[in-house]
Design a protein around this motif. Structure first.
Motif, PDB file in Angstrom:
ATOM      1  N   THR A   1       0.819  -1.207   0.000  1.00 33.54           N
ATOM      2  CA  THR A   1       0.000   0.000   0.000  1.00 33.54           C
ATOM      3  C   THR A   1       0.856   1.261   0.000  1.00 33.54           C
ATOM      4  O   THR A   1       0.470   2.271  -0.588  1.00 33.54           O
ATOM      5  N   THR A   2       2.005   1.204   0.663  1.00 35.69           N
ATOM      6  CA  THR A   2       2.787   2.432   0.849  1.00 35.69           C
ATOM      7  C   THR A   2       3.937   2.590  -0.152  1.00 35.69           C
ATOM      8  O   THR A   2       4.394   3.713  -0.387  1.00 35.69           O
TER       9      THR A   2
ATOM     10  N   PRO B   1       4.059   2.381  -3.522  1.00 34.03           N
ATOM     11  CA  PRO B   1       3.860   3.254  -4.690  1.00 34.03           C
ATOM     12  C   PRO B   1       4.053   4.741  -4.381  1.00 34.03           C
ATOM     13  O   PRO B   1       4.658   5.468  -5.180  1.00 34.03           O
ATOM     14  N   LEU B   2       3.584   5.188  -3.202  1.00 35.27           N
ATOM     15  CA  LEU B   2       3.807   6.587  -2.827  1.00 35.27           C
ATOM     16  C   LEU B   2       5.283   6.854  -2.573  1.00 35.27           C
ATOM     17  O   LEU B   2       5.806   7.925  -2.904  1.00 35.27           O
TER      18      LEU B   2
ATOM     19  N   GLN C   1      -0.905  -2.264  -7.913  1.00 39.87           N
ATOM     20  CA  GLN C   1       0.019  -1.842  -6.851  1.00 39.87           C
ATOM     21  C   GLN C   1       1.180  -2.824  -6.729  1.00 39.87           C
ATOM     22  O   GLN C   1       2.335  -2.417  -6.567  1.00 39.87           O
TER      23      GLN C   1
ATOM     24  N   ALA D   1       7.231   1.958   6.521  1.00 39.80           N
ATOM     25  CA  ALA D   1       6.052   2.720   6.115  1.00 39.80           C
ATOM     26  C   ALA D   1       4.804   1.951   6.517  1.00 39.80           C
ATOM     27  O   ALA D   1       3.976   1.556   5.691  1.00 39.80           O
ATOM     28  N   ASP D   2       4.683   1.723   7.813  1.00 39.16           N
ATOM     29  CA  ASP D   2       3.497   1.095   8.386  1.00 39.16           C
ATOM     30  C   ASP D   2       3.546   1.359   9.879  1.00 39.16           C
ATOM     31  O   ASP D   2       4.585   1.189  10.509  1.00 39.16           O
TER      32      ASP D   2
ATOM     33  N   MET E   1       6.501   5.258   9.910  1.00 44.08           N
ATOM     34  CA  MET E   1       6.534   6.591   9.309  1.00 44.08           C
ATOM     35  C   MET E   1       5.690   6.572   8.040  1.00 44.08           C
ATOM     36  O   MET E   1       5.292   5.515   7.566  1.00 44.08           O
ATOM     37  N   GLY E   2       5.479   7.745   7.481  1.00 47.88           N
ATOM     38  CA  GLY E   2       4.767   7.840   6.218  1.00 47.88           C
ATOM     39  C   GLY E   2       5.693   7.605   5.040  1.00 47.88           C
ATOM     40  O   GLY E   2       6.907   7.423   5.193  1.00 47.88           O
ATOM     41  N   SER E   3       5.113   7.611   3.857  1.00 48.30           N
ATOM     42  CA  SER E   3       5.870   7.250   2.661  1.00 48.30           C
ATOM     43  C   SER E   3       6.982   8.249   2.333  1.00 48.30           C
ATOM     44  O   SER E   3       8.038   7.859   1.824  1.00 48.30           O
ATOM     45  N   THR E   4       6.773   9.534   2.628  1.00 55.49           N
ATOM     46  CA  THR E   4       7.809  10.514   2.304  1.00 55.49           C
ATOM     47  C   THR E   4       9.021  10.344   3.219  1.00 55.49           C
ATOM     48  O   THR E   4      10.172  10.386   2.759  1.00 55.49           O
TER      49      THR E   4
END
Lengths: 183, 411
Positions: free
Chosen positions: B35-36, B38-39, B75, B116-117, B133-136
């Protein structure tokens, strides 16, 4: 003039964008799913620059950065809340979504018209003139915000370590006291 | 001198740090999933950078696998392209990321791991500083091999006594979340200490570390000990940096007697709502789900299989092993045969219905009793459906009776 969209405590990222809607990186699709279940009238009514005013621990739960993109793609100009969950907080700063950390927001009603000064971090209610002043971001977050996002910072300095003063190389200087208790 | 957080960060920087410092640290492992990723790939492309240390990167396909829809399949395609293009060392699809990373020996005590989870905190069970953390942020960690952190203050959770089955680590953590609140550890870490912590096997430790994020914590960590090293034996030949807390200063200390606990249930829509199961016993249930990064391990399946062996479930029940390793061991031990014979749908390893995408999605008004970590409204399907969080034993007892059941009544 921006309008206030009121939300309660502990708005989680599943509510900002349910997991069934984030199988994409398409901004428009993510924007259409913003608060799709929690507040179905949101995407049809939100105007560019509108402000989310929420309770404690906004953005708790999943790490999904789709939540920040959904808010941005829906047109949200800023989120104002007394506190944020840490991953959402980082995601928002990293993507340049304005977050204001303010207390005593109880009297600010849904639909209220407000003005937002991003530079000084002041939110002003048009009808009453009442103002809320945000606590300053921690130093590193300020640095990211100044660049408009963490990618911009990394691009400008070749990594995370640019512009960090005498301690550069083995970590950054401690954040001075009195700042927002974030991270 | 310091907490496990301070000691691990100090060991990476070669200088001492204290809670409140902001640091840039090298990371030992960076993870993203279907899920994360691709970003993450989008952000790396924007940055114009590649993955700096492909050998320290891992991508896991677990959230919707095997793909349930064309969008999920796309994805996965993007993830595979990313892994091939960046020459990433590990592409795993044999279970939930937080379970298969340690199974493959990719995490060692003293490591700093970012994923990223949000449930990356699970890896704190191995004595690693692991955080979601987030994708960025993950894109930056892939690109630079570093991340920035504010050294967190630490809440000590001192565990005394021993669990009395069928009371389990899940009941313990639901009680802890109730006490601290869903934001009670925000911006902080939780360190599980005391004789009760030392007595817990790795699976139980993972359950406790996993739900640290449900209290807002950056990490939930156990000091690595003999249990850790035994668990890692044969899985990893990486040198272990066993870090210990030295004269740590905690922001708060919470003591819990494991012996005094009873089966707990967290009704929706908040995770910190736990009450004794007996208070809600008899509640009608439409589906039971046992699995996830919180409770999909061998011991969890063993509890369910033991309870259901030779009996029939009274309500539709889904079991999803956390990994292929767990699946195989449960197969060899006969647990899966007991479960299937009891009428359970045993699904292939992964996150399963925890995200409401496949393998047991809930319809309008339906109520699920599950071993998941989150009971957020609509997470498993229709927004009017409900999720009750329980232990594997309570879930199995509930499956047997068809209504919420205290497992002490059926063992």
């Amino acid at each position: 003039m921006a309008r206030v969209w009121r939300f309660g405590d502990s708005v989680n990222t599943d509510q900002i964008i349910p997991g069934r809607y984030n199988l994409t990186t398409d901004w428009a699709a993510l924007g259409r799913a913003c608060f799709v279940e929690l507040r179905p009238d949101f995407t049809s009514g939100v105007r560019p620059g509108d402000v989310i005013v929420a309770g404690e621990d906004f953005g708790c739960g999943s790490s999904r950065e789709h939540a920040v993109i959904a808010l941005q793609a829906a047109g949200v100009g800023a989120v104002v809340a007394p506190s944020y969950a840490r991953i959402f907080y980082r995601n928002a700063i990293n993507r340049g979504l304005t977050l204001l950390e303010c207390s005593d927001l109880g009297s600010l009603a849904d639909g209220a018209e407000v003005e937002l000064d991003r530079i000084s971090g002041v939110l002003r209610e048009a009808s009453t003139g009442r103002e809320w002043r945000a606590r300053p971001l921690p130093e590193f977050a300020q640095r990211i915000a100044r660049h408009g996002g963490v990618l911009e910072l990394v691009q400008a300095h070749g990594g995370l370590r640019g512009e960090c003063g005498p301690d550069c190389g083995s970590g950054l200087a401690p954040v001075p006291g009195g700042e927002s208790d974030v991270r | 001198m310091g907490t496990l957080m301070e000691e691990i960060i100090a060991a990476h920087l070669g200088r001492s740090v204290v809670a409140g410092d902001t640091v840039v640290v090298p990371v030992d492992l960076v993870m993203s999933h279907d899920t994360t990723t691709p970003l993450v790939a989008d952000q790396l492309a924007r940055l114009g950078r590649g993955v700096k240390h492909p050998e320290r990167a891992v991508v896991v396909l677990d959230h919707v696998t095997p793909a349930a829809t064309v969008a999920a399949a796309q994805q996965h395609q993007r993830c595979r392209e990313f892994v091939a293009g960046q020459r990433i060392g590990s592409l795993l699809s044999d279970g939930i990321c937080h379970q298969v990373l340690p199974e493959h020996g990719l995490v060692a005590p003293g490591d700093i791991v970012v994923g990223a989870d949000s449930h990356t905190v699970t890896l704190g069970a191995l004595g690693a500083l692991a955080t979601g953390m987030g994708s960025t942020d993950i894109a930056v960690a892939y690109a630079t091999g570093e991340t920035w952190l504010r050294v967190p203050a630490t809440i000590q959770v001192r565990l005394e006594g021993s669990l009395q089955p069928p009371v389990s680590a899940k009941d313990l953590v639901l009680e802890l979340v109730r006490r601290l609140g869903s934001d009670g550890a925000r911006y902080q870490a939780i360190e599980y200490t005391g004789p009760g912590a030392a007595s817990l096997p790795m699976g139980d430790r993972m359950t406790l570390s996993n739900m640290a994020v449900e209290m807002g914590a950056k990490a939930g960590i156990f000091a690595a000990d003999e249990v850790t090293l035994r668990w890692l034996d044969g899985r990893s030949d990486r040198p272990c940096r066993v870090v210990t807390a030295r004269d740590p200063g905690y922001s708060r200390s919470e003591g819990i007697s494991l012996t005094a606990l009873e089966p707990m249930v967290a009704p929706p829509p908040a995770v910190d709502s736990a009450r004794p199961v007996r208070e809600l016993a008899g509640l009608a249930v439409d589906q039971v789900f046992i699995g996830t990064c919180t409770n999909g391990r061998l011991a969890d399946l063993a509890v369910a299989a033991t309870l259901l062996r030779g009996r029939q479930v009274a309500v539709r029940t889904v079991v999803v092993p956390a990994s292929r390793e767990v699946y195989l061991e449960a197969l060899r031990a006969g647990y899966l045969e007991s479960l299937v014979a009891a009428g359970v749908a045993v699904e292939s390893p992964g996150c399963g219905p925890c995200l409401g995408r496949h393998k047991g999605v809930l319809g309008p008004g339906e109520r699920a009793v599950t071993t998941m970590s989150r009971n957020f409204r609509g997470r498993m399907g229709d927004p009017s459906s409900e999720i009750y969080l329980v232990s594997p034993a309570t879930a199995a007892a509930t499956a047997l009776r068809g209504c919420l059941t205290d497992p002490r009544e059926v063992v």
